[in-house]
Design a protein around this motif. Structure first.
Motif, short mmCIF file in Angstrom:
data_model
loop_
_atom_site.label_atom_id
_atom_site.label_comp_id
_atom_site.label_asym_id
_atom_site.label_seq_id
_atom_site.Cartn_x
_atom_site.Cartn_y
_atom_site.Cartn_z
N VAL A 1 0.86 -1.18 0.00
CA VAL A 1 0.00 0.00 0.00
C VAL A 1 0.90 1.23 0.00
N TYR A 2 0.66 2.11 -0.97
CA TYR A 2 1.42 3.35 -1.06
C TYR A 2 0.53 4.52 -0.65
N THR A 3 1.15 5.56 -0.11
CA THR A 3 0.45 6.78 0.21
C THR A 3 1.32 7.96 -0.20
N HIS B 1 5.25 9.34 -3.51
CA HIS B 1 4.59 8.16 -2.97
C HIS B 1 5.59 7.27 -2.23
N ARG B 2 5.16 6.79 -1.05
CA ARG B 2 5.99 5.92 -0.22
C ARG B 2 5.16 4.74 0.24
N PRO B 3 5.78 3.56 0.38
CA PRO B 3 5.04 2.42 0.90
C PRO B 3 4.77 2.59 2.39
N HIS C 1 -1.71 6.80 9.85
CA HIS C 1 -2.28 6.39 8.57
C HIS C 1 -3.58 5.61 8.76
N LYS C 2 -3.64 4.76 9.78
CA LYS C 2 -4.85 3.97 10.06
C LYS C 2 -6.02 4.84 10.50
N GLU C 3 -5.72 5.97 11.14
CA GLU C 3 -6.77 6.86 11.65
C GLU C 3 -7.34 7.80 10.59
N ARG C 4 -6.73 7.86 9.43
CA ARG C 4 -7.19 8.78 8.39
C ARG C 4 -8.59 8.44 7.92
N VAL C 5 -9.34 9.47 7.57
CA VAL C 5 -10.68 9.30 7.03
C VAL C 5 -10.57 9.28 5.51
#
Length: 52
Positions: free
Chosen positions: A19-21, A27-29, A41-45
């Protein structure tokens, strides 16, 4: 069939995905993030664009 049954049945077909963001313009994995950044990252909406 339950979710667990489906996962065990298809275990041999599963592959790990990366998964990249986008961070600071590139972009970084996500797997290369430190613990704090992974939690952030997990808390992002996530927004879904609705076509009008």
């Amino acid at each position: 069939m339950t979710k667990d049954e489906i996962l065990t049945k298809n275990q041999s077909k599963r592959t790990r995905c990366i998964v990249y963001t986008r961070v600071m313009g590139y972009h970084r994995p996500v797997e290369s993030f430190n613990v704090g950044k992974k939690g952030e990252h997990k808390e992002r909406v996530k927004f879904i664009k609705i076509r009008a």
